[in-house]
Design a protein around this motif. Sequence first.
Motif, PDB file in Angstrom:
ATOM      1  N   MET A   1      -3.322  -1.115  -4.638  1.00 38.67           N
ATOM      2  CA  MET A   1      -3.838  -0.684  -3.328  1.00 38.67           C
ATOM      3  C   MET A   1      -2.674  -0.292  -2.409  1.00 38.67           C
ATOM      4  SD  MET A   1      -6.262  -2.951  -0.780  1.00 38.67           S
ATOM      5  CE  MET A   1      -7.940  -2.512  -1.062  1.00 38.67           C
ATOM      6  N   ARG A   2      -2.891   0.775  -1.647  1.00 42.26           N
ATOM      7  CA  ARG A   2      -1.846   1.235  -0.709  1.00 42.26           C
ATOM      8  C   ARG A   2      -2.470   1.321   0.688  1.00 42.26           C
ATOM      9  NH1 ARG A   2       1.611   6.845  -0.426  1.00 42.26           N
ATOM     10  NH2 ARG A   2       3.632   5.824  -0.432  1.00 42.26           N
ATOM     11  N   ILE A   3      -1.815   0.685   1.660  1.00 42.47           N
ATOM     12  CA  ILE A   3      -2.358   0.633   3.024  1.00 42.47           C
ATOM     13  C   ILE A   3      -1.443   1.401   3.972  1.00 42.47           C
ATOM     14  CG2 ILE A   3      -3.064  -0.928   4.922  1.00 42.47           C
ATOM     15  CD1 ILE A   3      -4.682  -1.263   2.367  1.00 42.47           C
ATOM     16  N   GLY A   4      -2.028   2.153   4.878  1.00 40.22           N
ATOM     17  CA  GLY A   4      -1.265   2.859   5.905  1.00 40.22           C
ATOM     18  C   GLY A   4      -1.360   2.101   7.220  1.00 40.22           C
ATOM     19  N   VAL A   5      -0.201   1.681   7.729  1.00 43.56           N
ATOM     20  CA  VAL A   5      -0.172   0.940   8.996  1.00 43.56           C
ATOM     21  C   VAL A   5       0.167   1.918  10.109  1.00 43.56           C
ATOM     22  CG1 VAL A   5       0.896  -0.991  10.238  1.00 43.56           C
ATOM     23  CG2 VAL A   5       0.666  -1.086   7.753  1.00 43.56           C
ATOM     24  N   LEU A   6      -0.518   1.766  11.221  1.00 40.05           N
ATOM     25  CA  LEU A   6      -0.307   2.710  12.328  1.00 40.05           C
ATOM     26  C   LEU A   6      -0.484   1.950  13.645  1.00 40.05           C
ATOM     27  CD1 LEU A   6      -2.044   6.132  12.082  1.00 40.05           C
ATOM     28  CD2 LEU A   6      -1.985   4.966  14.238  1.00 40.05           C
ATOM     29  N   ALA A   7       0.437   2.181  14.598  1.00 37.72           N
ATOM     30  CA  ALA A   7       0.328   1.537  15.916  1.00 37.72           C
ATOM     31  C   ALA A   7       0.003   2.615  16.937  1.00 37.72           C
ATOM     32  CB  ALA A   7       1.644   0.859  16.268  1.00 37.72           C
ATOM     33  N   SER A   8      -0.926   2.296  17.828  1.00 36.22           N
ATOM     34  CA  SER A   8      -1.317   3.309  18.814  1.00 36.22           C
ATOM     35  C   SER A   8      -1.470   2.659  20.187  1.00 36.22           C
ATOM     36  CB  SER A   8      -2.645   3.926  18.346  1.00 36.22           C
ATOM     37  OG  SER A   8      -3.081   4.902  19.231  1.00 36.22           O
ATOM     38  N   VAL A  28       2.367 -10.966  -1.490  1.00 32.12           N
ATOM     39  CA  VAL A  28       1.647 -11.986  -2.263  1.00 32.12           C
ATOM     40  C   VAL A  28       0.568 -11.325  -3.128  1.00 32.12           C
ATOM     41  CG1 VAL A  28       0.115 -14.004  -2.073  1.00 32.12           C
ATOM     42  CG2 VAL A  28       2.062 -13.767  -0.506  1.00 32.12           C
ATOM     43  N   PHE A  29      -0.119 -10.344  -2.551  1.00 30.61           N
ATOM     44  CA  PHE A  29      -1.218  -9.683  -3.273  1.00 30.61           C
ATOM     45  C   PHE A  29      -0.759  -8.496  -4.123  1.00 30.61           C
ATOM     46  CE2 PHE A  29      -3.975 -11.055   0.532  1.00 30.61           C
ATOM     47  CZ  PHE A  29      -4.401 -12.211  -0.123  1.00 30.61           C
ATOM     48  N   GLY A  30       0.488  -8.126  -3.981  1.00 33.85           N
ATOM     49  CA  GLY A  30       0.987  -6.958  -4.711  1.00 33.85           C
ATOM     50  C   GLY A  30       0.481  -5.637  -4.139  1.00 33.85           C
ATOM     51  N   LEU A  31       0.293  -5.579  -2.841  1.00 35.29           N
ATOM     52  CA  LEU A  31      -0.139  -4.332  -2.188  1.00 35.29           C
ATOM     53  C   LEU A  31       1.066  -3.542  -1.720  1.00 35.29           C
ATOM     54  CD1 LEU A  31      -2.977  -5.386   0.320  1.00 35.29           C
ATOM     55  CD2 LEU A  31      -3.116  -4.881  -2.092  1.00 35.29           C
ATOM     56  N   GLU A  32       0.910  -2.249  -1.607  1.00 37.06           N
ATOM     57  CA  GLU A  32       1.981  -1.411  -1.060  1.00 37.06           C
ATOM     58  C   GLU A  32       1.598  -1.030   0.377  1.00 37.06           C
ATOM     59  OE1 GLU A  32       2.530   2.285  -3.112  1.00 37.06           O
ATOM     60  OE2 GLU A  32       4.198   2.838  -1.797  1.00 37.06           O
ATOM     61  N   MET A  33       2.598  -1.015   1.244  1.00 33.33           N
ATOM     62  CA  MET A  33       2.323  -0.641   2.625  1.00 33.33           C
ATOM     63  C   MET A  33       3.269   0.437   3.105  1.00 33.33           C
ATOM     64  SD  MET A  33       1.307  -3.879   4.877  1.00 33.33           S
ATOM     65  CE  MET A  33      -0.286  -4.559   4.530  1.00 33.33           C
ATOM     66  N   ILE A  34       2.701   1.410   3.814  1.00 31.36           N
ATOM     67  CA  ILE A  34       3.566   2.399   4.471  1.00 31.36           C
ATOM     68  C   ILE A  34       3.220   2.381   5.962  1.00 31.36           C
ATOM     69  CG2 ILE A  34       3.881   3.877   2.453  1.00 31.36           C
ATOM     70  CD1 ILE A  34       1.749   5.778   3.625  1.00 31.36           C
ATOM     71  N   GLY A  35       4.198   2.698   6.795  1.00 30.41           N
ATOM     72  CA  GLY A  35       3.968   2.693   8.240  1.00 30.41           C
ATOM     73  C   GLY A  35       4.178   4.096   8.796  1.00 30.41           C
ATOM     74  N   PHE A  36       3.130   4.674   9.372  1.00 25.96           N
ATOM     75  CA  PHE A  36       3.258   6.007   9.992  1.00 25.96           C
ATOM     76  C   PHE A  36       4.023   5.862  11.303  1.00 25.96           C
ATOM     77  CE2 PHE A  36      -0.511   6.309   7.293  1.00 25.96           C
ATOM     78  CZ  PHE A  36      -0.125   7.385   6.499  1.00 25.96           C
ATOM     79  N   THR A  37       4.949   6.779  11.537  1.00 23.12           N
ATOM     80  CA  THR A  37       5.804   6.635  12.708  1.00 23.12           C
ATOM     81  C   THR A  37       5.182   7.283  13.954  1.00 23.12           C
ATOM     82  OG1 THR A  37       7.026   8.503  11.798  1.00 23.12           O
ATOM     83  CG2 THR A  37       8.018   6.360  11.534  1.00 23.12           C
ATOM     84  N   ASP A  38       5.342   6.590  15.071  1.00 19.66           N
ATOM     85  CA  ASP A  38       4.848   7.059  16.377  1.00 19.66           C
ATOM     86  C   ASP A  38       3.337   7.311  16.370  1.00 19.66           C
ATOM     87  OD1 ASP A  38       7.516   7.000  16.971  1.00 19.66           O
ATOM     88  OD2 ASP A  38       7.790   9.150  16.650  1.00 19.66           O
ATOM     89  N   GLY A  39       2.595   6.385  15.834  1.00 22.70           N
ATOM     90  CA  GLY A  39       1.136   6.446  15.893  1.00 22.70           C
ATOM     91  C   GLY A  39       0.557   7.607  15.106  1.00 22.70           C
ATOM     92  N   TRP A  40      -0.491   8.209  15.656  1.00 20.37           N
ATOM     93  CA  TRP A  40      -1.179   9.280  14.931  1.00 20.37           C
ATOM     94  C   TRP A  40      -0.287  10.494  14.710  1.00 20.37           C
ATOM     95  CZ3 TRP A  40      -5.252   8.301  12.180  1.00 20.37           C
ATOM     96  CH2 TRP A  40      -6.076   7.239  12.539  1.00 20.37           C
TER      97      TRP A  40
END
Length: 343
Positions: A1-8, A28-40
């Motif tokens: 699973m891959r999750i996109g993190v975004l702050a707005s 712990v769950f073996g998930l991948e995370m990416i963070g989009f820069t500067d929100g949307w």
Amino acid sequence: MRIGVLASGGDSPGMNAAIRGAVLRAEVFGLEMIGFTDGWRGFLDGEYIQLDRKAVRGISPTGGVIIGTSRVNPFSSITGEPEDYEMIKRLIQDYGIDGFMLIGGDGTHKVSGMLQRNGIPVVGLPKTIDNDIAGTDYTFGFDTAVQVATDAIDRLRTTGESHKRCMLLEVMGRNAGWIALHAGIAGGAHVILIPERAETLDQIVAWVKHVHERGRSALVIVAEGFKLKGDDQVTQESLDGFGRERLGGIADVLAPLIEENTGIVTRATVLGHLQRGGSPSAFDRVLATRTGMAATTACYENNWGQLVVARGNEISLAPISEIAGKAKTVPQSRYEEVRVSFG
Ligand code: F6P
């Protein structure tokens, strides 16, 4: 699973701790995370960073947010057009993500609700110094902002007493008076003015005079959204990125009115973004870390459409659909509790 993190939306102390908590649990769950820069903006422009253990090393005590935030709106209209949702779904496929982790305040979670209703998987993390998100007792950032405002009261009090002046402190909060109420109680302010309760100038003047007659220097804390009875809120000329009026400036309106009507020299201080900057309090770090961890668990369990909420000592989930668009303001009973002792 891959999750996109975004702050707005506006930043809030504790956002980095939340991201770290989310990433630690993802490991712990073996998930991948990416963070989009500067929100949307990052999502729309294809800019993101890998959020792994190394990326979040030591960030819990830091202010700001490592992936940046903005008030860029992903929609071309207030309700979002069908082609906006199609475009977002297309990009989700391109990035290979299974869903979003959205960190934001009331404006952001209105968007979370709209995405979820249109079949886009979202888990929400409530953050804002304003503490005005329905369904959760506290949002991370609030405790830190209250501490900053309380420190300011403590400082204004000593200089106010030296000069026998009335000191006025303006704090943030948009249409909620939580920061003013809590900092006002913690700092022992003589008068607390909040958006939820308009007061007359005569009443404020009477409180300030009464304090003066007792040989004290009045300390008044005013929330940026407060309005005098019969008046409108004081606003700035420009709108924010979500098209809302920017508040602020009430202290500079009130100070000369108080001075004129009491004969007491009155000074205004606007605390502004000092409330949002700097290191989060221990309380906010704990709340944010636990919120981030619970958000990852919700994603992993395909529990989409949920907001991570704090109720008492428990971190749990509540449907975004029940919360989005609802504000949590100060109940009159909480205000009355302290108002009887003003002056
Ligand atoms: O919502 C958080 C907040 O700090 C409000 O209290 C304030 O009205 C607003 O954001 C200020 O926004 P900006 O950082 O865009 O000036």
